[in-house]
Design an enzyme around this catalytic site. Structure first.
Site, PDB file in Angstrom:
ATOM      1  N   LYS A  27      54.034  44.917  45.067  1.00  0.00           N
ATOM      2  CA  LYS A  27      54.661  46.298  45.070  1.00  0.00           C
ATOM      3  C   LYS A  27      56.078  46.098  44.583  1.00  0.00           C
ATOM      4  O   LYS A  27      56.505  46.967  43.494  1.00  0.00           O
ATOM      5  CB  LYS A  27      54.787  46.902  46.418  1.00  0.00           C
ATOM      6  CG  LYS A  27      55.191  48.380  46.514  1.00  0.00           C
ATOM      7  CD  LYS A  27      55.347  48.781  47.957  1.00  0.00           C
ATOM      8  CE  LYS A  27      53.668  49.046  48.547  1.00  0.00           C
ATOM      9  NZ  LYS A  27      53.626  49.179  49.939  1.00  0.00           N
ATOM     10  N   ARG A  98      58.951  49.241  53.229  1.00  0.00           N
ATOM     11  CA  ARG A  98      57.427  49.055  53.088  1.00  0.00           C
ATOM     12  C   ARG A  98      57.198  47.663  52.842  1.00  0.00           C
ATOM     13  O   ARG A  98      58.084  46.828  52.335  1.00  0.00           O
ATOM     14  CB  ARG A  98      57.092  49.777  51.609  1.00  0.00           C
ATOM     15  CG  ARG A  98      57.210  51.242  51.853  1.00  0.00           C
ATOM     16  CD  ARG A  98      57.062  51.642  50.217  1.00  0.00           C
ATOM     17  NE  ARG A  98      57.710  53.031  50.258  1.00  0.00           N
ATOM     18  CZ  ARG A  98      56.996  54.138  50.246  1.00  0.00           C
ATOM     19  NH1 ARG A  98      55.624  54.188  50.377  1.00  0.00           N
ATOM     20  NH2 ARG A  98      57.183  55.554  50.387  1.00  0.00           N
ATOM     21  N   GLY A 107      46.843  49.813  53.858  1.00  0.00           N
ATOM     22  CA  GLY A 107      46.812  50.205  55.217  1.00  0.00           C
ATOM     23  C   GLY A 107      47.024  49.237  56.102  1.00  0.00           C
ATOM     24  O   GLY A 107      47.017  49.502  57.280  1.00  0.00           O
ATOM     25  N   MET A 109      49.434  46.759  56.784  1.00  0.00           N
ATOM     26  CA  MET A 109      50.647  46.457  57.447  1.00  0.00           C
ATOM     27  C   MET A 109      51.475  47.997  57.677  1.00  0.00           C
ATOM     28  O   MET A 109      51.056  48.947  57.154  1.00  0.00           O
ATOM     29  CB  MET A 109      51.368  45.591  56.645  1.00  0.00           C
ATOM     30  CG  MET A 109      50.785  44.232  56.629  1.00  0.00           C
ATOM     31  SD  MET A 109      51.747  42.945  55.604  1.00  0.00           S
ATOM     32  CE  MET A 109      51.148  43.529  54.178  1.00  0.00           C
ATOM     33  N   ARG A 371      49.912  49.827  41.017  1.00  0.00           N
ATOM     34  CA  ARG A 371      49.079  48.314  40.936  1.00  0.00           C
ATOM     35  C   ARG A 371      47.917  48.470  40.411  1.00  0.00           C
ATOM     36  O   ARG A 371      47.480  49.484  40.145  1.00  0.00           O
ATOM     37  CB  ARG A 371      49.012  48.140  42.511  1.00  0.00           C
ATOM     38  CG  ARG A 371      48.150  49.204  43.188  1.00  0.00           C
ATOM     39  CD  ARG A 371      48.035  48.880  44.628  1.00  0.00           C
ATOM     40  NE  ARG A 371      47.570  50.041  45.420  1.00  0.00           N
ATOM     41  CZ  ARG A 371      47.433  50.028  46.808  1.00  0.00           C
ATOM     42  NH1 ARG A 371      48.284  49.277  47.337  1.00  0.00           N
ATOM     43  NH2 ARG A 371      46.921  51.007  47.292  1.00  0.00           N
ATOM     44  N   HIS A 489      41.760  56.164  53.688  1.00  0.00           N
ATOM     45  CA  HIS A 489      41.540  54.728  54.192  1.00  0.00           C
ATOM     46  C   HIS A 489      40.158  54.374  54.170  1.00  0.00           C
ATOM     47  O   HIS A 489      39.847  53.261  53.412  1.00  0.00           O
ATOM     48  CB  HIS A 489      42.049  54.724  55.810  1.00  0.00           C
ATOM     49  CG  HIS A 489      41.819  53.251  56.006  1.00  0.00           C
ATOM     50  ND1 HIS A 489      40.523  53.018  56.876  1.00  0.00           N
ATOM     51  CD2 HIS A 489      42.540  52.312  56.245  1.00  0.00           C
ATOM     52  CE1 HIS A 489      40.595  51.718  57.078  1.00  0.00           C
ATOM     53  NE2 HIS A 489      41.751  51.201  56.841  1.00  0.00           N
ATOM     54  N   SER A 797      19.849  16.073  39.965  1.00  0.00           N
ATOM     55  CA  SER A 797      20.186  17.454  40.610  1.00  0.00           C
ATOM     56  C   SER A 797      20.921  17.092  41.966  1.00  0.00           C
ATOM     57  O   SER A 797      20.483  16.564  42.875  1.00  0.00           O
ATOM     58  CB  SER A 797      18.661  18.270  40.702  1.00  0.00           C
ATOM     59  OG  SER A 797      19.162  19.143  41.451  1.00  0.00           O
ATOM     60  N   CYS A 864      21.742  22.144  42.870  1.00  0.00           N
ATOM     61  CA  CYS A 864      20.687  22.956  43.325  1.00  0.00           C
ATOM     62  C   CYS A 864      20.909  23.311  44.871  1.00  0.00           C
ATOM     63  O   CYS A 864      20.251  23.937  45.497  1.00  0.00           O
ATOM     64  CB  CYS A 864      19.406  22.678  43.104  1.00  0.00           C
ATOM     65  SG  CYS A 864      18.725  21.094  44.030  1.00  0.00           S
ATOM     66  N   TYR A 884      23.641  22.371  34.211  1.00  0.00           N
ATOM     67  CA  TYR A 884      23.300  23.758  34.829  1.00  0.00           C
ATOM     68  C   TYR A 884      23.819  23.692  36.136  1.00  0.00           C
ATOM     69  O   TYR A 884      23.847  22.687  36.760  1.00  0.00           O
ATOM     70  CB  TYR A 884      21.829  23.788  34.664  1.00  0.00           C
ATOM     71  CG  TYR A 884      21.019  23.105  35.413  1.00  0.00           C
ATOM     72  CD1 TYR A 884      20.718  23.206  36.649  1.00  0.00           C
ATOM     73  CD2 TYR A 884      20.338  21.722  34.787  1.00  0.00           C
ATOM     74  CE1 TYR A 884      19.813  22.562  37.287  1.00  0.00           C
ATOM     75  CE2 TYR A 884      19.836  20.964  35.508  1.00  0.00           C
ATOM     76  CZ  TYR A 884      19.425  21.115  36.911  1.00  0.00           C
ATOM     77  OH  TYR A 884      18.513  20.605  37.481  1.00  0.00           O
TER      78      TYR A 884
HETATM   79  C1  PEP Z   1      20.202  20.279  49.150  1.00  0.00           C
HETATM   80  O1  PEP Z   1      20.069  19.420  50.120  1.00  0.00           O
HETATM   81  O2  PEP Z   1      21.303  20.553  48.762  1.00  0.00           O
HETATM   82  C2  PEP Z   1      18.877  20.748  48.728  1.00  0.00           C
HETATM   83  C3  PEP Z   1      18.996  21.667  47.801  1.00  0.00           C
HETATM   84  O3  PEP Z   1      17.800  20.634  49.118  1.00  0.00           O
HETATM   85  P1  PEP Z   1      17.190  21.205  50.890  1.00  0.00           P
HETATM   86  O4  PEP Z   1      18.397  22.304  51.078  1.00  0.00           O
HETATM   87  O5  PEP Z   1      15.790  21.507  50.518  1.00  0.00           O
HETATM   88  O6  PEP Z   1      17.541  19.960  51.747  1.00  0.00           O
END
Ligand code: PEP
Ligand code: MG
Length: 906
Positions: A27, A98, A107, A109, A371, A489, A797, A864, A884
């Site tokens: 502000k 303010r 809203g 504060m 803003r 709000h 992975s 993963c 990836y």
């Molecule tokens: C992990 O451990 O991050 C994984 C992907 O395998 P899980 O969650 O199946 O143990």
């Protein structure tokens, strides 16, 4: 010179500017900037956010002493520019005080208006304005606000009534009137007296008459409000650190309640709900700003088209609309033109949708705030793409403008069209925050939380919401309110949360005591189902079927743009062909993890699986595995086909065996019969599988090492399915992944089984399929010896779930028992199983990627674990050069955007 703590602005000059928001709050920085670009803003000054931290370190007295000179000078600065004097009886200056943090916290504060009034000054104000009623109305509002906010009179328990409101109600009752503006001047004077004596009675102190004392009280109260419960909760939800602090802006008052040539309003340069490029907003003639935001009076539309749309939804005829609810464009055409020009100027200046507050005082327009407006996920994407097409921003900026997490809203289901056409509309409100929601009615925030914790979906129905309802709003699927406009709000907060909201449904009658809501003559009780369409404002009885969202239009265009800049591919974690298809439609470029153990939870498969585990000989096990093989092959066939042409990373069996065996008598009896052995024998075998610490026990590649037949069967199933597909003309690209290795020898051993089996399978089918063998890096030792492991693995992975578990030594299944205490005591800022710990776990990852690539330069690396769909973690993975990230299907677009942002930021 001492550190500068106060920054002034006014009359086209300012000591601050837009890029000083960390120091001046959003502000304060924008008030300064508006001055610099020629937008009319009342003069004032901003006390920095650093002072807020000093305030909590050093305490009130020290900070007031530190600020004294600068604040007094700044007050003189306002006096000079506004040509009036603070506390002066002839020509008084009044100010507003303010809050304003770096990130907007609508809203949350406190604000104090009309500061500087006392029994003498009010007379001066009455004389100067020739409007005694206005002067005393301002005075009573000030005493009330000051009492509530600064002197702590606001009831802690929200069910209790505000002591000042109780006095007002009593006066109205005695006179038999219902509206505030029906009170006479004498009654307003009487209110002020009654308010002051209530203050004396409750706090034991007199109301401060000296304007400078009032100002210090208000400044400190704004700092205090940084630590109020709802501000803390909001910060937690939005991930705003407490160290940021709030600034305090003190600004000359301008009045929207000085009669019919005065007004106040809130407006947006584009539609915050759907992103449409249409100036819109709400205003009230003869009112103060809080009347618009608090949802007490339902405000009117600023533009004619907005007003016409509003009337159509409310079923109001054009004649009635023009007579009773004219837009500002119609009622104040000259001022509207000026407002429209300035909103345009601000949007062009900031290159983003603006959310602005303004006041008209006796025909003169002032801006009080601007803003970058909060918006829904849908609006976020549309506005970014529109600004790009309009040439206002470039492609990279468009990508950076979108918050990855907010895309979540676009991935949620919408009402099924057919089901919707059969549903009955029971009432219509304002489309305050889009989306589809259905659930059971609750009336209180605590109930919303409790029911939600019990696994129920709820719709919170309120007359209006206040900041106290935040936690309940967050727990609900949607919010329905009787009062309040598009900028109330409920509407603002719901849009920020991405929660469906219908506000201002004027025909509903809420009874909190009876826990009922009457809609068009029908009474709905707590627990009854209703459905809301936040995109149209329609409310329906019962539950309506919903349908999955799809990637199209602006959303698709944004995703395509992401692909243009990203350096990292996004894959998905999928265990079924359906999940694979959903993820592919959201743009997944392959599968980063198929957990094969998830494929056995089916009546027939589980019996064969149990037989395999409970067998006491290799022959017995092989017999059971032969039964499992066709099931597995069919599953892999489906997934590889759904992801034809893309990499599909299939992991060999991972979890502890005892998770699969029957622990109940009935299950044990079934297995005894199936296998032709005694129940006692089955029990013995089940017991022998029990482990003290299964997470560190007989799982992952340890299973494949003790029972090589399992690895062989799974390889046979994967490659068999791939061979069949290849023969049918498809292009399967399987990857076989060995889980939970800690030494390269483990991988070597498993790899030899996979390779030997592959030769048999290819000979059997008479075709060969290209495939790769890789491993999970999820044990710290594997990360530490990644250089050796890369000699055997074609890809890594990162299983960051286990890697986090084993790096911190926190059980991933048991962290809930101590995580809240850790967060509260600030030992952890976030749950490391949700947000990757870049400092610790991240070091292992970075090192493993580098050392792995030193051995095998073309080593493919990915993530993963759950973190693969969390934006900050995805960005980290991109930064360390992973190829990836893989996440659940509904997070694929979020990860795609985060990955593109990482590339752009680089
Ligand atoms: C992990 O451990 O991050 C994984 C992907 O395998 P899980 O969650 O199946 O143990
Ligand atoms: Mg794991």
């Amino acid at each position: 010179m001492d550190e500068k703590r106060v920054y002034t602005f006014g009359n086209g000059k300012a000591e601050g500017k837009a890029d000083m928001r960390n120091l001046l709050g959003g502000k304060g920085a924008n008030l300064a900037e508006m001055n610099l670009i020629g937008v009319p803003v009342p003069s004032g000054f901003t006390i920095t956010t650093d002072v807020c931290n000093e305030y909590f370190e050093k305490g009130k007295e020290d900070v007031v002493a530190l600020l004294k000179d600068e604040v007094e000078k700044a007050v003189q600065h306002i006096e000079a520019l506004m040509n009036s004097k603070f506390g002066d009886v002839e020509n008084p200056l009044l100010v507003s005080v303010r809050s304003g943090a770096r990130a907007s916290m609508p809203g949350m504060m406190d604000t104090i208006l009309n500061l500087g009034l006392n029994d003498e000054v009010v007379e001066g104000l009455a004389r100067k304005t020739g409007n005694e009623r206005f002067a005393y109305d301002s005075y009573r509002r000030f005493v009330q606000m000051y009492g509530d906010v600064v002197l702590g009179m606001k009831p802690v328990n929200k069910e209790d009534i505000d002591p000042f409101e109780a006095i007002i109600m009593e006066v109205k009752k005695q006179r038999g009137i219902t509206l505030d503006n029906e009170m006479s001047v004498d009654e307003l004077k009487q209110l002020v007296k009654a308010f002051k004596s209530a203050i004396k009675q409750q706090t034991g102190k007199d109301f401060p008459d000296n304007p400078m004392d009032q100002l210090w009280g208000a400044i400190c109260a704004v700092f205090d409000s940084w630590m109020n419960e709802r501000a803390i909760l909001y910060r937690k939800m939005e991930g705003i650190p407490a160290e940021w602090g709030t600034a305090v802006s003190v600004m000359a008052m301008v009045f929207g309640n000085m009669g019919d040539t005065s007004a106040t309003g809130v407006c947006f340069s584009r539609d915050a709900g759907n992103g449409e490029n249409l100036f819109n907003g709400e205003y009230l003639i003869n009112a103060q700003g809080e009347d618009v935001v608090a949802g007490i009076r339902t405000p009117q539309q600023i533009t004619k088209i907005g007003s016409q749309r509003w009337a159509e939804r409310a079923g109001i005829s054009e004649e009635e609309r023009v007579a009773k609810y004219p837009s500002m464009e119609e009622a104040m055409p000259e001022l509207y033109k000026e407002l429209d020009a300035l909103q345009n100027k601000l949007e062009n200046h900031y290159h983003d949708m603006q959310d602005m507050e303004f006041t008209v005082q006796e025909g003169k327009l002032w801006f009080l705030q601007t803003r970058n407006g909060k918006r829904t996920g849908t609006a976020m994407v549309k506005i970014a793409m529109d600004l790009l097409h309009e040439g206002m921003i470039d492609e990279k900026t468009a990508i950076l403008r979108c918050e990855p997490q907010k895309l979540d809203e676009l991935l949620h289901p919408v009402f099924d069209k057919l089901a919707l056409s059969k549903a009955k509309v029971i009432t219509q409100g304002l489309p305050a925050s889009p989306g589809a929601a259905c659930g059971q009615i609750v009336f209180h925030a605590d109930d919303a939380q409790e029911w939600h914790e019990d696994g129920k979906k709820v719709i919170m129905v309120r007359i209006e919401t206040s900041p106290e309802d935040l936690a309940g709003m967050s727990a609900a699927e949607g919010i329905l309110t009787a009062r309040g406009g598009m900028t109330s709000h409920a509407a603002v907060v719901a849009r920020g949360m991405g929660k469906c909201c219908v506000s201002g449904a004027g025909s509903i009658n809420v009874d909190y005591k009876a826990k009922t809501v009457e809609i068009e003559g029908v009474v709905y009780k707590e627990g009854d189902f209703i459905s809301l369409n936040g995109t149209t404002g329609q409310v329906y009885a019962g539950q309506i079927e919903t349908k999955a969202a799809e990637l199209s239009g602006d959303f698709k265009e944004l995703m395509d743009l992401c692909d243009k800049y990203t350096k990292m591919e996004i894959r998905t974690n999928a265990d079924t062909p359906h999940d694979a298809e959903v993820a592919r439609a959201f743009g997944a470029k392959g599968i980063g993890l198929t957990r094969t153990e998830h494929m056995f939870f089916d009546d027939q498969k589980i019996v064969a699986m149990r037989e395999m585990i409970l067998a006491d000989s290799v022959e017995g096990r092989e017999k059971a595995l032969a039964k499992l093989l066709p099931y597995q092959k069919a599953d892999f066939y489906g997934i590889l086909k759904a992801m034809d042409g893309c990499h599909v990373n299939i992991r060999l069996l991972d979890p502890p065996l005892h998770e699969f065996v029957p622990h109940d008598l009935a299950g044990q009896e079934t297995m005894a019969k199936e296998m032709g052995v005694s129940v006692e024998e089955i029990k013995k075998r089940v017991n022998s599988l029990a482990e003290n610490n299964p997470m560190l026990g007989h799982r992952g590649c340890r299973l494949g090492i003790t029972f090589p037949e399992i690895t062989a069967m799974q390889t046979r199933a994967i490659l068999g399915a791939a061979c069949e597909l290849k023969k049918e003309g498809f292009h399967p690209c399987p990857e076989i992944m060995v889980p939970l290795i800690g030494t390269v020898q483990e991988l070597k051993q498993q790899k030899s089984i996979i390779l030997a089996t592959s030769k048999e399978v290819f000979a059997e089918y008479g075709v060969e399929v290209e495939f790769e063998i890789g491993t999970m890096i999820e044990i710290p030792r594997a990360a530490l010896t990644a250089g050796q492991i890369a000699e055997e693995a074609q890809y890594f992975s990162f299983g960051t779930n286990d890697l986090t578990q084993m790096t911190f030594g926190y059980s991933r299944d048991d962290i809930a028992s101590f995580l809240p205490a850790y967060m509260e005591k600030k030992i952890l800022k976030v749950d490391p199983f949700q947000v990757l710990d870049q400092e610790g776990v991240g070091q292992l990852i970075k090192m493993a990627v580098e050392n792995g690539r030193a051995t095998r330069p073309n080593l493919r690396t990915g993530i993963c674990g759950e973190h693969g769909g969390e934006p900050s973690s995805v960005k980290f993975c991109a930064k360390v050069g992973m190829n990836y990230a893989s996440c659940s299907p509904f997070r694929v677009p979020i990860a795609r955007l985060a990955a593109a942002q990482a590339a752009v930021e680089e």
